[in-house]
Motif scaffolding. Structure first.
Motif, mmCIF file in Angstrom:
data_model
loop_
_atom_site.group_PDB
_atom_site.id
_atom_site.type_symbol
_atom_site.label_atom_id
_atom_site.label_comp_id
_atom_site.label_asym_id
_atom_site.label_seq_id
_atom_site.Cartn_x
_atom_site.Cartn_y
_atom_site.Cartn_z
ATOM 1 N N LEU A 4 0.852 -1.194 0.000
ATOM 2 C CA LEU A 4 0.000 0.000 0.000
ATOM 3 C C LEU A 4 0.884 1.238 0.000
ATOM 4 N N TYR A 62 -2.857 0.442 -4.122
ATOM 5 C CA TYR A 62 -2.857 -0.880 -3.506
ATOM 6 C C TYR A 62 -2.444 -1.882 -4.571
ATOM 7 N N ILE A 80 -8.796 -5.766 1.185
ATOM 8 C CA ILE A 80 -8.491 -4.891 2.312
ATOM 9 C C ILE A 80 -9.608 -5.031 3.354
#
Length: 234
Positions: A4, A62, A80
């Motif tokens: 990330l 991401y 996530i």
């Protein structure tokens, strides 16, 4: 490997400019801790990553995908998981029903993760038929973490897991996150510095909506001036 990447995000809540340039990176297999005083913008940072508080400027990547304009359900579906500060469980549903609602794919891998997390949190197995609203604070936190972990998430965002918990329960939550670290990557917002420093690999300090310091957690443990200046730890 970077999982990330948050680049200079700016976020408003109504007319208030909360995040004014938050940047950090999260590496695979690590616990990255966001630190700062109350009101610094840590919770808003997690909510911005999840698309719950839209980002006006800046970028979030991401797995090299730019996601800051995506809706929350789409962000959740790419791996996530999010444990909010208020835990976000359904008080009228049983522990079992809370877990069933959270499960996206009832496959063999998910069932293995369910078995693993129930071994990690035996209280959830013990109170499987009990309503979420009737659990203790620590049990609610365990349920919230279990709900986020049950799916095949590569990244967990966990907001203030020790808040309001007794020290013995905090130790259990710490242990659970350390064990989960072997399976997934974690971004942790935590005011309890003892807990944060025990399980964190890297830290970023947010102050007045900006990232002001970062480094290895083991270095921050020894930096008394930095802890006093930004965290109020004497």
């Amino acid at each position: 490997m970077t999982l990330l990447k948050v680049e200079a995000i700016q976020t408003y809540i109504e007319q208030y400019h909360i995040l004014q340039g938050v940047s950090f990176e999260v590496r695979v297999g690590e616990v990255t801790v966001l630190l700062g005083r109350n009101g610094a913008g840590k919770t808003t940072t997690l909510r911005s990553i999840m698309g719950l508080t839209p980002v006006r400027e800046g970028k979030i990547f991401y797995k090299d995908q730019e996601i800051q304009t995506w809706p929350t359900h789409q962000i959740s579906n790419i791996g996530i998981g999010y444990v909010p500060e208020d835990q976000g469980i359904f008080g009228a549903l049983t522990v079992e029903e809370n877990m069933k609602v959270a499960i996206k794919n009832k496959d063999e891998r998910t069932m293995e993760r369910l078995e693993w997390v129930l071994d990690l949190f035996p209280d959830l197995k013990k109170f499987w038929k009990k309503q979420g609203g009737n659990l203790s604070g620590g049990q609610k936190q365990m349920l919230a973490i279990a709900r986020a972990y049950i799916n095949d998430n590569n990244l967990l965002l966990i907001d203030e897991p020790s808040k309001g918990l007794a020290p013995i329960v905090v130790e259990k939550v710490m242990d659970s996150i350390q064990q989960m670290k072997e399976q997934t990557t974690v971004v942790l917002v935590e005011q309890n510095f003892i807990m944060a420093s025990a399980i964190g690999d890297r830290f970023y300090i947010i102050d007045d909506g900006r990232t002001v310091h970062s480094g290895l957690m083991k270095e921050l443990k020894e930096d008394e001036q930095l802890k006093k200046q930004y965290l109020g730890i004497a």
